[in-house]
Design a protein around this motif. Sequence first.
Motif, PDB file in Angstrom:
ATOM      1  N   PHE A   1       0.828  -1.197   0.000  1.00 36.81           N
ATOM      2  CA  PHE A   1       0.000   0.000   0.000  1.00 36.81           C
ATOM      3  C   PHE A   1       0.869   1.256   0.000  1.00 36.81           C
ATOM      4  O   PHE A   1       2.000   1.254   0.491  1.00 36.81           O
ATOM      5  CB  PHE A   1      -0.898   0.024   1.247  1.00 36.81           C
ATOM      6  CG  PHE A   1      -1.920  -1.080   1.291  1.00 36.81           C
ATOM      7  CD1 PHE A   1      -2.999  -1.084   0.409  1.00 36.81           C
ATOM      8  CD2 PHE A   1      -1.803  -2.122   2.210  1.00 36.81           C
ATOM      9  CE1 PHE A   1      -3.936  -2.098   0.469  1.00 36.81           C
ATOM     10  CE2 PHE A   1      -2.742  -3.128   2.265  1.00 36.81           C
ATOM     11  CZ  PHE A   1      -3.810  -3.130   1.391  1.00 36.81           C
ATOM     12  N   PHE A   2       0.295   2.340  -0.523  1.00 33.93           N
ATOM     13  CA  PHE A   2       0.940   3.641  -0.395  1.00 33.93           C
ATOM     14  C   PHE A   2       0.537   4.180   0.967  1.00 33.93           C
ATOM     15  O   PHE A   2      -0.615   4.570   1.173  1.00 33.93           O
ATOM     16  CB  PHE A   2       0.487   4.592  -1.514  1.00 33.93           C
ATOM     17  CG  PHE A   2       1.211   5.896  -1.488  1.00 33.93           C
ATOM     18  CD1 PHE A   2       2.429   6.051  -2.148  1.00 33.93           C
ATOM     19  CD2 PHE A   2       0.697   6.981  -0.793  1.00 33.93           C
ATOM     20  CE1 PHE A   2       3.111   7.255  -2.116  1.00 33.93           C
ATOM     21  CE2 PHE A   2       1.367   8.189  -0.749  1.00 33.93           C
ATOM     22  CZ  PHE A   2       2.587   8.338  -1.414  1.00 33.93           C
ATOM     23  N   ALA A   3       1.491   4.179   1.888  1.00 35.31           N
ATOM     24  CA  ALA A   3       1.171   4.533   3.265  1.00 35.31           C
ATOM     25  C   ALA A   3       1.507   5.984   3.553  1.00 35.31           C
ATOM     26  O   ALA A   3       2.184   6.664   2.772  1.00 35.31           O
ATOM     27  CB  ALA A   3       1.936   3.631   4.227  1.00 35.31           C
ATOM     28  N   ASP A   4       1.021   6.473   4.690  1.00 34.18           N
ATOM     29  CA  ASP A   4       1.433   7.788   5.166  1.00 34.18           C
ATOM     30  C   ASP A   4       2.927   7.768   5.441  1.00 34.18           C
ATOM     31  O   ASP A   4       3.557   6.703   5.551  1.00 34.18           O
ATOM     32  CB  ASP A   4       0.677   8.144   6.453  1.00 34.18           C
ATOM     33  CG  ASP A   4      -0.799   8.387   6.185  1.00 34.18           C
ATOM     34  OD1 ASP A   4      -1.142   8.773   5.052  1.00 34.18           O
ATOM     35  OD2 ASP A   4      -1.611   8.167   7.114  1.00 34.18           O
TER      36      ASP A   4
ATOM     37  N   PRO B   1      -6.944   5.032   1.332  1.00 26.21           N
ATOM     38  CA  PRO B   1      -7.752   4.106   0.524  1.00 26.21           C
ATOM     39  C   PRO B   1      -8.331   4.713  -0.738  1.00 26.21           C
ATOM     40  O   PRO B   1      -8.717   3.970  -1.652  1.00 26.21           O
ATOM     41  CB  PRO B   1      -8.870   3.689   1.490  1.00 26.21           C
ATOM     42  CG  PRO B   1      -8.940   4.791   2.500  1.00 26.21           C
ATOM     43  CD  PRO B   1      -7.542   5.293   2.642  1.00 26.21           C
ATOM     44  N   ASP B   2      -8.371   6.045  -0.839  1.00 31.10           N
ATOM     45  CA  ASP B   2      -8.920   6.659  -2.041  1.00 31.10           C
ATOM     46  C   ASP B   2      -7.887   6.829  -3.150  1.00 31.10           C
ATOM     47  O   ASP B   2      -8.243   7.145  -4.295  1.00 31.10           O
ATOM     48  CB  ASP B   2      -9.525   8.033  -1.701  1.00 31.10           C
ATOM     49  CG  ASP B   2     -10.744   7.889  -0.806  1.00 31.10           C
ATOM     50  OD1 ASP B   2     -11.422   6.842  -0.887  1.00 31.10           O
ATOM     51  OD2 ASP B   2     -11.017   8.815  -0.011  1.00 31.10           O
ATOM     52  N   LEU B   3      -6.624   6.633  -2.829  1.00 31.19           N
ATOM     53  CA  LEU B   3      -5.593   6.702  -3.863  1.00 31.19           C
ATOM     54  C   LEU B   3      -5.772   5.528  -4.827  1.00 31.19           C
ATOM     55  O   LEU B   3      -6.119   4.415  -4.405  1.00 31.19           O
ATOM     56  CB  LEU B   3      -4.204   6.646  -3.236  1.00 31.19           C
ATOM     57  CG  LEU B   3      -3.758   7.898  -2.449  1.00 31.19           C
ATOM     58  CD1 LEU B   3      -2.374   7.661  -1.860  1.00 31.19           C
ATOM     59  CD2 LEU B   3      -3.723   9.118  -3.379  1.00 31.19           C
ATOM     60  N   PRO B   4      -5.556   5.719  -6.114  1.00 32.12           N
ATOM     61  CA  PRO B   4      -5.782   4.643  -7.092  1.00 32.12           C
ATOM     62  C   PRO B   4      -5.051   3.350  -6.749  1.00 32.12           C
ATOM     63  O   PRO B   4      -5.612   2.271  -6.894  1.00 32.12           O
ATOM     64  CB  PRO B   4      -5.274   5.260  -8.406  1.00 32.12           C
ATOM     65  CG  PRO B   4      -5.487   6.728  -8.216  1.00 32.12           C
ATOM     66  CD  PRO B   4      -5.194   6.999  -6.764  1.00 32.12           C
ATOM     67  N   LEU B   5      -3.784   3.445  -6.293  1.00 32.33           N
ATOM     68  CA  LEU B   5      -3.046   2.216  -5.981  1.00 32.33           C
ATOM     69  C   LEU B   5      -3.693   1.467  -4.824  1.00 32.33           C
ATOM     70  O   LEU B   5      -3.927   0.250  -4.911  1.00 32.33           O
ATOM     71  CB  LEU B   5      -1.589   2.548  -5.647  1.00 32.33           C
ATOM     72  CG  LEU B   5      -0.743   1.350  -5.166  1.00 32.33           C
ATOM     73  CD1 LEU B   5      -0.657   0.284  -6.259  1.00 32.33           C
ATOM     74  CD2 LEU B   5       0.645   1.805  -4.727  1.00 32.33           C
ATOM     75  N   ASP B   6      -3.947   2.183  -3.748  1.00 34.14           N
ATOM     76  CA  ASP B   6      -4.538   1.519  -2.573  1.00 34.14           C
ATOM     77  C   ASP B   6      -5.923   0.977  -2.877  1.00 34.14           C
ATOM     78  O   ASP B   6      -6.296  -0.119  -2.425  1.00 34.14           O
ATOM     79  CB  ASP B   6      -4.602   2.491  -1.396  1.00 34.14           C
ATOM     80  CG  ASP B   6      -3.213   2.813  -0.844  1.00 34.14           C
ATOM     81  OD1 ASP B   6      -2.259   2.121  -1.256  1.00 34.14           O
ATOM     82  OD2 ASP B   6      -3.094   3.725  -0.012  1.00 34.14           O
ATOM     83  N   LYS B   7      -6.706   1.728  -3.638  1.00 33.78           N
ATOM     84  CA  LYS B   7      -8.044   1.254  -4.013  1.00 33.78           C
ATOM     85  C   LYS B   7      -7.935  -0.023  -4.843  1.00 33.78           C
ATOM     86  O   LYS B   7      -8.687  -0.991  -4.628  1.00 33.78           O
ATOM     87  CB  LYS B   7      -8.766   2.343  -4.797  1.00 33.78           C
ATOM     88  CG  LYS B   7     -10.173   1.964  -5.216  1.00 33.78           C
ATOM     89  CD  LYS B   7     -10.828   3.109  -5.997  1.00 33.78           C
ATOM     90  CE  LYS B   7     -12.235   2.707  -6.436  1.00 33.78           C
ATOM     91  NZ  LYS B   7     -12.880   3.774  -7.247  1.00 33.78           N
ATOM     92  N   TYR B   8      -7.000  -0.028  -5.795  1.00 29.01           N
ATOM     93  CA  TYR B   8      -6.816  -1.219  -6.641  1.00 29.01           C
ATOM     94  C   TYR B   8      -6.400  -2.419  -5.796  1.00 29.01           C
ATOM     95  O   TYR B   8      -6.929  -3.545  -5.964  1.00 29.01           O
ATOM     96  CB  TYR B   8      -5.760  -0.928  -7.704  1.00 29.01           C
ATOM     97  CG  TYR B   8      -5.340  -2.152  -8.471  1.00 29.01           C
ATOM     98  CD1 TYR B   8      -6.153  -2.714  -9.456  1.00 29.01           C
ATOM     99  CD2 TYR B   8      -4.107  -2.770  -8.202  1.00 29.01           C
ATOM    100  CE1 TYR B   8      -5.763  -3.846 -10.145  1.00 29.01           C
ATOM    101  CE2 TYR B   8      -3.710  -3.904  -8.885  1.00 29.01           C
ATOM    102  CZ  TYR B   8      -4.556  -4.437  -9.860  1.00 29.01           C
ATOM    103  OH  TYR B   8      -4.170  -5.573 -10.538  1.00 29.01           O
ATOM    104  N   LEU B   9      -5.471  -2.233  -4.865  1.00 27.95           N
ATOM    105  CA  LEU B   9      -5.001  -3.342  -4.044  1.00 27.95           C
ATOM    106  C   LEU B   9      -6.124  -3.903  -3.175  1.00 27.95           C
ATOM    107  O   LEU B   9      -6.219  -5.119  -2.981  1.00 27.95           O
ATOM    108  CB  LEU B   9      -3.837  -2.871  -3.160  1.00 27.95           C
ATOM    109  CG  LEU B   9      -2.527  -2.556  -3.906  1.00 27.95           C
ATOM    110  CD1 LEU B   9      -1.509  -1.961  -2.962  1.00 27.95           C
ATOM    111  CD2 LEU B   9      -1.960  -3.808  -4.579  1.00 27.95           C
ATOM    112  N   LEU B  10      -6.986  -3.020  -2.662  1.00 25.32           N
ATOM    113  CA  LEU B  10      -8.116  -3.497  -1.863  1.00 25.32           C
ATOM    114  C   LEU B  10      -9.113  -4.261  -2.731  1.00 25.32           C
ATOM    115  O   LEU B  10      -9.696  -5.262  -2.296  1.00 25.32           O
ATOM    116  CB  LEU B  10      -8.803  -2.315  -1.177  1.00 25.32           C
ATOM    117  CG  LEU B  10      -8.051  -1.725   0.026  1.00 25.32           C
ATOM    118  CD1 LEU B  10      -8.704  -0.414   0.474  1.00 25.32           C
ATOM    119  CD2 LEU B  10      -8.032  -2.723   1.189  1.00 25.32           C
TER     120      LEU B  10
END
Length: 420
Positions: free
Chosen positions: A23-26, A34-43
């Motif tokens: 995930f792209f973390a803080d 979770p709204d970032l495209p990468l994180d959304k895709y991974l979920l």
Amino acid sequence: MFNFLPMDDRAVSPMAGHIDAPFFADIDRRSIKPDLPLDKYLLEVAARTAAQAALAIVDGDLALPENAIVDLASWSDPHMAKLIEAFAGLGRPLADAGIWPVVEGSSAPRVSFSDLYAWPGAHTHQLTPAKLANVANAAILPPSIGEARLGRVRALAAAVSLPLSPSEDTLSYWSEAIVTHLAAKGRHSQRLWRDFYDDVVAVYAATSIPLSSLEGKRLFPDGDGKLLRATAGGLAGAPPVFHRIGKDAGRRGEGPPSPPSSLSRKFRFLSQSIEISEPSLRVFEKAGLLRRYDPLEVLNGLNGVLGSSPIDNQRREALIWAYRVWRNTGSKAVEDGLREAGLSIPCLAGWFPASDSFFSASWTTIGRTLELYLHEASPQSADANEQKGKLVCQFCELAARRIRRSTGRLVALPWRTRST
């Protein structure tokens, strides 16, 4: 959730398990965006993987604990929609996917939300998930999966518009199924029936469904084992169901006498071998499913029960029953009821209303004088002859003798006779 290493408690997994992904973390690696495209895709990929794993377990009939599917497939907000979309994308919509475990005993080991129910949480002894699975083929989530999992499955089912709470019709069917099962087995244990009726009250309270919805359902066995339709006021083709009061265990002869057999079509009684706890009995009464047997109430409505043209046997049995009610209570209210009941009395010329008859020689001193007078006057007076026919039979030959045999004594009921 994990980003190679665990994040803090703000990064809550949407499933009852861990999700590890890049995930792209803080900057402090405590949570994701979770709204970032990468994180959304991974979920979304995680949701699809969980759905595939759940379906593979079912399709392959893999011997894994029932909790495994529940943990994989019951995602929570705010990511629940991703799991629903994942099942749809696999051609197995979540509403129709037969993946949910049920209590052992029903016909299918796993069902879809369309057929699944969640137990309302009431602690019961007879009306139980296990017994309902065997008797009513009920598909109920195993309470053994725990409250946390049950809550997640309930929320997911509600999200696809298939709530798991049993409906009015379902609860009625379940209740009737257990009653039929108990009656068919000839179960006469007072404790067993007491537990069952307590269970009914508890389950309906837990679901907030009114107990009155059971009216008309076959819920109460009579003395012959026939199941009676629950009603306190009577329904078309179903008289009220009465529960006798004033009886103790082992003393079934105690309490108010039952109405005569010739009038029994107007009354239905709960079997005396059935016990209902006092709290549950009050709830059933309030719901209009059952009423306590009050002979005074029956006495006050005796005219309506007998109808306009009762046969002699009905008159005789009503008279004997009224005597037994009076003997059992002897209260002023019963005596007043007897005076207003419109009872008929066996007289020399047939049956006449008590208020239109006279005591004869075998009853009172005045009756002896009156009978002598009417016998002497009847050959010369049609009126005297008519009145002679209204003299009460000697010791009530048609009824009181029967009372004497059954009680060992004879008394005059407090009906109102005509003055002489």
